[in-house]
Design a protein around this motif. Structure first.
Motif, PDB file in Angstrom:
ATOM      1  N   ALA A 262       0.819  -1.216   0.000  1.00  0.00           N
ATOM      2  CA  ALA A 262       0.000   0.000   0.000  1.00  0.00           C
ATOM      3  C   ALA A 262       0.850   1.263   0.000  1.00  0.00           C
ATOM      4  O   ALA A 262       0.319   2.367  -0.012  1.00  0.00           O
ATOM      5  CB  ALA A 262      -0.938   0.012   1.208  1.00  0.00           C
ATOM      6  N   GLY A 263       2.168   1.101   0.007  1.00  0.00           N
ATOM      7  CA  GLY A 263       3.059   2.256  -0.013  1.00  0.00           C
ATOM      8  C   GLY A 263       3.187   2.870  -1.395  1.00  0.00           C
ATOM      9  O   GLY A 263       2.544   2.426  -2.360  1.00  0.00           O
ATOM     10  N   TYR A 264       4.027   3.874  -1.495  1.00  0.00           N
ATOM     11  CA  TYR A 264       4.172   4.634  -2.743  1.00  0.00           C
ATOM     12  C   TYR A 264       4.595   3.744  -3.914  1.00  0.00           C
ATOM     13  O   TYR A 264       3.854   3.602  -4.903  1.00  0.00           O
ATOM     14  CB  TYR A 264       5.185   5.753  -2.509  1.00  0.00           C
ATOM     15  CG  TYR A 264       5.581   6.551  -3.733  1.00  0.00           C
ATOM     16  CD1 TYR A 264       4.632   7.004  -4.644  1.00  0.00           C
ATOM     17  CD2 TYR A 264       6.916   6.874  -3.947  1.00  0.00           C
ATOM     18  CE1 TYR A 264       5.005   7.753  -5.755  1.00  0.00           C
ATOM     19  CE2 TYR A 264       7.300   7.627  -5.044  1.00  0.00           C
ATOM     20  CZ  TYR A 264       6.343   8.054  -5.946  1.00  0.00           C
ATOM     21  OH  TYR A 264       6.731   8.789  -7.040  1.00  0.00           O
ATOM     22  N   ILE A 265       5.745   3.119  -3.816  1.00  0.00           N
ATOM     23  CA  ILE A 265       6.213   2.275  -4.918  1.00  0.00           C
ATOM     24  C   ILE A 265       5.412   0.987  -4.976  1.00  0.00           C
ATOM     25  O   ILE A 265       5.049   0.497  -6.051  1.00  0.00           O
ATOM     26  CB  ILE A 265       7.719   1.991  -4.779  1.00  0.00           C
ATOM     27  CG1 ILE A 265       8.513   3.288  -4.721  1.00  0.00           C
ATOM     28  CG2 ILE A 265       8.211   1.130  -5.946  1.00  0.00           C
ATOM     29  CD1 ILE A 265       9.975   3.110  -4.354  1.00  0.00           C
ATOM     30  N   GLY A 266       5.093   0.427  -3.809  1.00  0.00           N
ATOM     31  CA  GLY A 266       4.348  -0.826  -3.770  1.00  0.00           C
ATOM     32  C   GLY A 266       2.995  -0.748  -4.450  1.00  0.00           C
ATOM     33  O   GLY A 266       2.602  -1.665  -5.185  1.00  0.00           O
TER      34      GLY A 266
ATOM     35  N   ASP B 203       1.324  -3.007   7.278  1.00  0.00           N
ATOM     36  CA  ASP B 203       0.812  -2.634   8.602  1.00  0.00           C
ATOM     37  C   ASP B 203       0.171  -1.249   8.589  1.00  0.00           C
ATOM     38  O   ASP B 203      -0.354  -0.796   9.614  1.00  0.00           O
ATOM     39  CB  ASP B 203       1.906  -2.719   9.664  1.00  0.00           C
ATOM     40  CG  ASP B 203       3.000  -1.675   9.492  1.00  0.00           C
ATOM     41  OD1 ASP B 203       2.946  -0.882   8.516  1.00  0.00           O
ATOM     42  OD2 ASP B 203       3.935  -1.657  10.324  1.00  0.00           O
ATOM     43  N   PHE B 204       0.213  -0.571   7.457  1.00  0.00           N
ATOM     44  CA  PHE B 204      -0.410   0.733   7.240  1.00  0.00           C
ATOM     45  C   PHE B 204       0.118   1.795   8.211  1.00  0.00           C
ATOM     46  O   PHE B 204      -0.557   2.792   8.484  1.00  0.00           O
ATOM     47  CB  PHE B 204      -1.935   0.637   7.320  1.00  0.00           C
ATOM     48  CG  PHE B 204      -2.516  -0.258   6.260  1.00  0.00           C
ATOM     49  CD1 PHE B 204      -2.634   0.170   4.954  1.00  0.00           C
ATOM     50  CD2 PHE B 204      -2.900  -1.552   6.572  1.00  0.00           C
ATOM     51  CE1 PHE B 204      -3.131  -0.665   3.962  1.00  0.00           C
ATOM     52  CE2 PHE B 204      -3.411  -2.396   5.596  1.00  0.00           C
ATOM     53  CZ  PHE B 204      -3.517  -1.954   4.281  1.00  0.00           C
ATOM     54  N   SER B 205       1.325   1.594   8.729  1.00  0.00           N
ATOM     55  CA  SER B 205       1.919   2.601   9.613  1.00  0.00           C
ATOM     56  C   SER B 205       2.378   3.821   8.832  1.00  0.00           C
ATOM     57  O   SER B 205       2.477   4.918   9.384  1.00  0.00           O
ATOM     58  CB  SER B 205       3.108   2.000  10.376  1.00  0.00           C
ATOM     59  OG  SER B 205       4.130   1.602   9.479  1.00  0.00           O
ATOM     60  N   ASN B 206       2.667   3.632   7.547  1.00  0.00           N
ATOM     61  CA  ASN B 206       3.102   4.753   6.710  1.00  0.00           C
ATOM     62  C   ASN B 206       2.358   4.739   5.380  1.00  0.00           C
ATOM     63  O   ASN B 206       2.887   5.141   4.351  1.00  0.00           O
ATOM     64  CB  ASN B 206       4.613   4.694   6.474  1.00  0.00           C
ATOM     65  CG  ASN B 206       5.167   5.992   5.937  1.00  0.00           C
ATOM     66  OD1 ASN B 206       4.679   7.069   6.276  1.00  0.00           O
ATOM     67  ND2 ASN B 206       6.172   5.906   5.077  1.00  0.00           N
ATOM     68  N   SER B 207       1.125   4.230   5.422  1.00  0.00           N
ATOM     69  CA  SER B 207       0.300   4.161   4.208  1.00  0.00           C
ATOM     70  C   SER B 207      -1.159   4.232   4.627  1.00  0.00           C
ATOM     71  O   SER B 207      -1.459   4.490   5.793  1.00  0.00           O
ATOM     72  CB  SER B 207       0.603   2.876   3.432  1.00  0.00           C
ATOM     73  OG  SER B 207       0.419   1.741   4.251  1.00  0.00           O
TER      74      SER B 207
ATOM     75  N   GLY C 200      -3.796   9.967 -11.820  1.00  0.00           N
ATOM     76  CA  GLY C 200      -3.916  10.880 -10.696  1.00  0.00           C
ATOM     77  C   GLY C 200      -4.538  10.257  -9.468  1.00  0.00           C
ATOM     78  O   GLY C 200      -4.799  10.941  -8.472  1.00  0.00           O
ATOM     79  N   ASN C 201      -4.761   8.942  -9.498  1.00  0.00           N
ATOM     80  CA  ASN C 201      -5.404   8.251  -8.372  1.00  0.00           C
ATOM     81  C   ASN C 201      -4.418   7.679  -7.363  1.00  0.00           C
ATOM     82  O   ASN C 201      -4.801   7.358  -6.237  1.00  0.00           O
ATOM     83  CB  ASN C 201      -6.297   7.118  -8.890  1.00  0.00           C
ATOM     84  CG  ASN C 201      -7.504   7.633  -9.626  1.00  0.00           C
ATOM     85  OD1 ASN C 201      -8.108   8.625  -9.223  1.00  0.00           O
ATOM     86  ND2 ASN C 201      -7.866   6.981 -10.718  1.00  0.00           N
ATOM     87  N   LEU C 202      -3.175   7.515  -7.764  1.00  0.00           N
ATOM     88  CA  LEU C 202      -2.144   7.013  -6.868  1.00  0.00           C
ATOM     89  C   LEU C 202      -0.947   7.954  -6.924  1.00  0.00           C
ATOM     90  O   LEU C 202      -0.601   8.452  -7.997  1.00  0.00           O
ATOM     91  CB  LEU C 202      -1.675   5.610  -7.270  1.00  0.00           C
ATOM     92  CG  LEU C 202      -2.581   4.414  -7.041  1.00  0.00           C
ATOM     93  CD1 LEU C 202      -1.904   3.151  -7.562  1.00  0.00           C
ATOM     94  CD2 LEU C 202      -2.960   4.263  -5.576  1.00  0.00           C
ATOM     95  N   GLY C 203      -0.323   8.183  -5.766  1.00  0.00           N
ATOM     96  CA  GLY C 203       0.843   9.034  -5.743  1.00  0.00           C
ATOM     97  C   GLY C 203       1.543   8.951  -4.404  1.00  0.00           C
ATOM     98  O   GLY C 203       1.214   8.118  -3.561  1.00  0.00           O
ATOM     99  N   GLU C 204       2.496   9.843  -4.204  1.00  0.00           N
ATOM    100  CA  GLU C 204       3.277   9.839  -2.976  1.00  0.00           C
ATOM    101  C   GLU C 204       2.593  10.723  -1.940  1.00  0.00           C
ATOM    102  O   GLU C 204       2.343  11.901  -2.182  1.00  0.00           O
ATOM    103  CB  GLU C 204       4.695  10.347  -3.264  1.00  0.00           C
ATOM    104  CG  GLU C 204       5.651  10.168  -2.107  1.00  0.00           C
ATOM    105  CD  GLU C 204       7.102  10.426  -2.468  1.00  0.00           C
ATOM    106  OE1 GLU C 204       7.976  10.160  -1.627  1.00  0.00           O
ATOM    107  OE2 GLU C 204       7.362  10.893  -3.605  1.00  0.00           O
TER     108      GLU C 204
END
Length: 352
Positions: free
Chosen positions: A9-13, A32-36, A186-190
């Motif tokens: 669920a992270g940026y690159i992932g 773990d969605f701690s940073n996502s 435009g739906n996914l990004g950092e």
């Protein structure tokens, strides 16, 4: 092919999951969605029109990881999960060693138990430390100048040892340079939490009015304009590099490592100026002191990835800047539904 994506669920992932699904692969996300944000999974499903199984699990919970493998027919793993902020790693090194190394050891132990021996590891150009020459090829001297980079280097050594002990493993380490940009929809990004550690999300947050001014760390480097030069690569090119690596792992065993970069270096000011020009926005900035440990120039020799993986970056700097701004405009507060009370109107920038 069924692929477990840690940190999916992270940026690159997340961008890699979209590419995997669009190529007909089954994806299982462990994060773990701690940073996502869990909303990322919903967006991936909406964009690909495919259901994605995901688990909200800490990789250091070995029993939970074991259950994921027991419940799914996993054929390969792409391992993104881990802490990733260089500055934070210097302040709190034990946290980085504990999280990045222990979680990877547990993951590898479970993979071995279930005879899943195909792995793509998310490494980093930080394993080159202070390069003696550029462009940087894979045979350059390896070192690390911070705990984050050292965890990547240690994990690479672990993986090399695992293959040496059992040649049935197929392992590829991908050493990224500087990913920027976003999915063209435009739906996914950092969407970094707190103050961005990387240049592009800082630029886009200034452009949208979330932050008043961009800080440029140092203009006294031995470069064309005094600011640091880096190899910036579009995140979608990076995602496609993982697909190529997986395709290779279907055919052969071994331990391999490749740079993923464009082979071109751009300075911080060149990035700012290109962003302003292609998006017709103004980015106010100030020059501050260089950060300790920053190196003047770093860019890749991507030849090995072209010959070994059949991969080459396709997108240029302008496209990176346009896609990053599209993402931020569509998502002024990232994946959060909350409106930022400090969000300024366009043009309301200040150097204070």
């Amino acid at each position: 092919m069924s692929v477990l994506v840690t940190g999916g669920a992270g940026y690159i992932g997340s961008h890699t999951c979209v590419s995997l699904l669009n190529r007909g692969m089954d994806v299982i996300i462990l994060d773990d969605f701690s940073n996502s944000n869990q909303k990322v999974v919903q967006r991936i499903e909406h964009m690909t029109k495919k259901e994605v199984k995901y688990y909200s699990i800490d990789l250091k919970d070995k029993d939970a990881v074991h259950s994921v493998f027991a419940d799914n027919e996993i054929e390969a793993v792409i391992h993104f999960a881990g802490y990733k902020a260089v500055g934070e790693s210097v302040v709190n090194p034990l946290s980085y060693y504990d999280n990045n190394l222990i979680s990877t050891i547990y993951l590898l132990q479970v993979m071995k138990q279930f005879n899943v021996k195909k792995l793509v590891f998310s490494s980093s150009a930080t394993v080159y430390g202070r390069p003696k020459q550029v462009p940087i090829a894979e045979n350059a001297h390896l070192s690390a100048t911070n705990p984050y980079g050292r965890t990547k280097l240690i994990i690479e050594d672990m993986l090399r040892d695992i293959y040496a002990s059992d040649n049935d493993w197929a392992i590829t380490c991908l050493r990224y340079f500087n990913p920027i940009g976003a999915h063209p929809s435009g739906n996914l990004g950092e969407d970094p939490r707190g103050i961005p550690n990387n240049l592009m999300p800082y630029i886009t947050q200034v452009a949208i009015g979330k932050r008043p001014v961009l800080q440029i760390f140092g203009d006294g480097f031995s470069t064309k304009d005094g600011t640091g030069v880096r190899d910036y690569i579009h995140v979608m090119d990076l995602a496609e590099g993982h697909i190529c690596a997986l395709e290779q792992l279907k055919k052969v065993t071994g331990f391999n490592f490749y740079n993923l970069g464009t082979g071109k270096g751009y300075s911080v000011l060149e990035i700012v100026q290109t962003f302003e020009r292609v998006n017709h926005v103004n980015i106010p900035y100030i020059i501050t002191d260089a950060r300790m440990g920053d190196i003047p120039i770093s860019y890749a020799d991507p030849t090995a990835a072209a010959t070994g993986l059949g991969w080459k970056a396709q997108r240029g700097l302008e496209e990176m800047c346009i896609d990053a701004w599209r993402w931020q405009k569509n998502n002024p507060t990232g994946y959060s539904d909350k409106k930022n009370p400090h969000l300024m109107q366009s043009g309301d920038f200040s150097f204070s």
